[in-house]
Design a protein around this motif. Structure first.
Motif, mmCIF file in Angstrom:
data_model
loop_
_atom_site.group_PDB
_atom_site.id
_atom_site.type_symbol
_atom_site.label_atom_id
_atom_site.label_comp_id
_atom_site.label_asym_id
_atom_site.label_seq_id
_atom_site.Cartn_x
_atom_site.Cartn_y
_atom_site.Cartn_z
ATOM 1 N N LEU A 20 102.037 50.347 10.824
ATOM 2 C CA LEU A 20 102.621 51.655 10.516
ATOM 3 C C LEU A 20 102.461 51.942 9.033
ATOM 4 N N ASN A 21 101.760 53.008 8.719
ATOM 5 C CA ASN A 21 101.572 53.396 7.331
ATOM 6 C C ASN A 21 102.906 53.834 6.729
ATOM 7 N N VAL A 22 103.181 53.332 5.508
ATOM 8 C CA VAL A 22 104.481 53.626 4.896
ATOM 9 C C VAL A 22 104.650 55.117 4.681
ATOM 10 N N GLY A 23 103.562 55.771 4.290
ATOM 11 C CA GLY A 23 103.668 57.194 4.020
ATOM 12 C C GLY A 23 104.225 57.958 5.200
ATOM 13 N N GLN A 24 103.803 57.565 6.394
ATOM 14 C CA GLN A 24 104.270 58.258 7.586
ATOM 15 C C GLN A 24 105.774 58.108 7.767
ATOM 16 N N VAL A 25 106.298 56.972 7.335
ATOM 17 C CA VAL A 25 107.742 56.765 7.447
ATOM 18 C C VAL A 25 108.486 57.816 6.635
ATOM 19 N N TYR A 26 108.032 58.031 5.399
ATOM 20 C CA TYR A 26 108.770 58.959 4.535
ATOM 21 C C TYR A 26 108.607 60.402 4.991
ATOM 22 N N THR A 27 107.388 60.777 5.386
ATOM 23 C CA THR A 27 107.220 62.141 5.885
ATOM 24 C C THR A 27 108.051 62.355 7.144
ATOM 25 N N THR A 28 108.065 61.349 8.009
ATOM 26 C CA THR A 28 108.863 61.475 9.230
ATOM 27 C C THR A 28 110.347 61.586 8.900
ATOM 28 N N LEU A 29 110.800 60.787 7.929
ATOM 29 C CA LEU A 29 112.208 60.860 7.527
ATOM 30 C C LEU A 29 112.539 62.261 6.997
ATOM 31 N N THR A 30 111.631 62.832 6.223
ATOM 32 C CA THR A 30 111.857 64.191 5.717
ATOM 33 C C THR A 30 112.014 65.177 6.869
ATOM 34 N N ARG A 31 111.123 65.026 7.870
ATOM 35 C CA ARG A 31 111.214 65.939 9.023
ATOM 36 C C ARG A 31 112.499 65.700 9.805
ATOM 37 N N LEU A 32 112.900 64.438 9.930
ATOM 38 C CA LEU A 32 114.139 64.140 10.642
ATOM 39 C C LEU A 32 115.327 64.810 9.944
#
Lengths: 205, 205
Positions: free
Chosen positions: B35-47
DNA sequence: CCAGAGCATATACCGGGTATACATGTCCTA
DNA sequence: TAGGACATGTATACCCGGTATATGCTCTGG
């Protein structure tokens, strides 16, 4: 990248315009993966940008005709000769869900598995129904050429692929169930699989 | 949407920060889907934008801690109780490739199938090798709680899922081969499956 | 002391995928 | 015959998934 290469392969067969490409694609994959028209045009733009195809004027009816380039032909050839999937299989939502359900407390894994199995078996029945329809609709014996170019055969093979995948999914669900039962009975990992609270604080660092 | 829901499920278990979420996710799915870390943060922003989680200050070390909301808890519950896949299965690159190979002239379908089978069997061997490693690395008998929370069990189940899928793929390839042989022998669809030129012009209109 | 490695967050960018706008032509019917 | 429904056809806006990269920080070893 499957859509991009599929369009290229169709263009290798014959120059076409956007809407026609969608029709040809869907004739081969049926209702399985309806292809949004917008994606065809954006993909064509990218193909032109990358020098794999190019818009070559219009035909009599004013359609924008796309042609494949030599580089595009090479790309198609390598696509067909290079196997797929060995690197990174696409994320499997069901596998992720079950992996989380097993490790996060408070989730009834058994119910998740059972509901999923029911849904997958229903999908399986839909597929077999579609296969019957396809078999009935197919030309019983098209002597020289029925004009479909084997599109019905392709659509049938795609359906088979879905059937095989669904059957494997069901087998895997059964396998998970028995493994979880064994784990619950044995000593290892007897937690989870039932709602037990008080997860220990275990951070990454 | 699997990553989004997976992160939510992890947050339901316990408030966490971004990097920690990635670690927890990869502990459960292993090297399968890094899992790419960047995706975690973008997903958290969307959440946070969708009101399913929110950044709740920092902990002692300055980490941005995310917490799940009630709406997020509902979302996780429906995710776990709603089966996946009945609507539109994700595009299968291999199925698309074979569907095109069968219908586009000039492609040697037999070679495509054989090469794919070799690659898939190689992947299968990799999976079983990984399973051996996982079995060796796992705690032989963790009496009460080994602190992993069943993460090794989850990773093992994910591996099994890959194995089942690969086996189904091989079975499907065999099935395709025999169907093509039968079609080549019989009357219907004896074109394709061999390089024969001069495709008839058959447009969509 | 500082070079490198791991930790941690954030952002830019691209491709896949969906929805939608918009225009044309055809066919059916009130 | 006017108009509405519908298929054809192209194009664009938008979001999400996924990758790469920039930027600090801390810790450790030479």
């Amino acid at each position: 990248m499957s859509v991009k290469h599929a369009l290229l392969a169709l263009l290798e067969q014959q120059p076409m315009y956007g809407y026609q490409l969608r029709a040809e694609f869907e004739q081969r994959t049926g209702t399985t993966w309806p292809l949004n028209v917008g994606q065809v045009y954006t993909t064509l733009t990218r193909l032109e940008r990358d020098g794999l195809a190019f818009a070559d004027g219009e035909d009599g009816e004013g359609h924008v005709i796309y042609r494949i380039t030599d580089a595009g032909r090479d790309e198609v050839a390598t696509w067909f000769t290079t196997p797929v999937g060995r690197t990174q299989p696409p994320r499997d939502e069901l596998a992720i869900k079950l992996a989380l359900a097993v490790t996060v407390p408070g989730v009834d894994v058994g119910t998740v598995i059972q509901q999923q199995r029911s849904a997958t078996m229903a999908a399986l029945q839909d597929y077999t129904r579609l296969k019957r329809q396809a078999a009935a609709g197919a030309v019983p014996d098209a002597g020289a050429d029925d004009g479909s170019g084997g599109a019905d055969l392709a659509w049938s093979l795609v359906l088979d692929s879905l059937v095989f995948a669904a059957e494997a999914e069901i087998r895997w669900l059964d396998h998970c169930e028995s493994r979880l039962r064994r784990a619950a009975a044995g000593g290892v990992g007897r937690r989870n699989a039932r709602l037990d609270e008080e997860a220990p604080a275990r951070g990454a660092r």
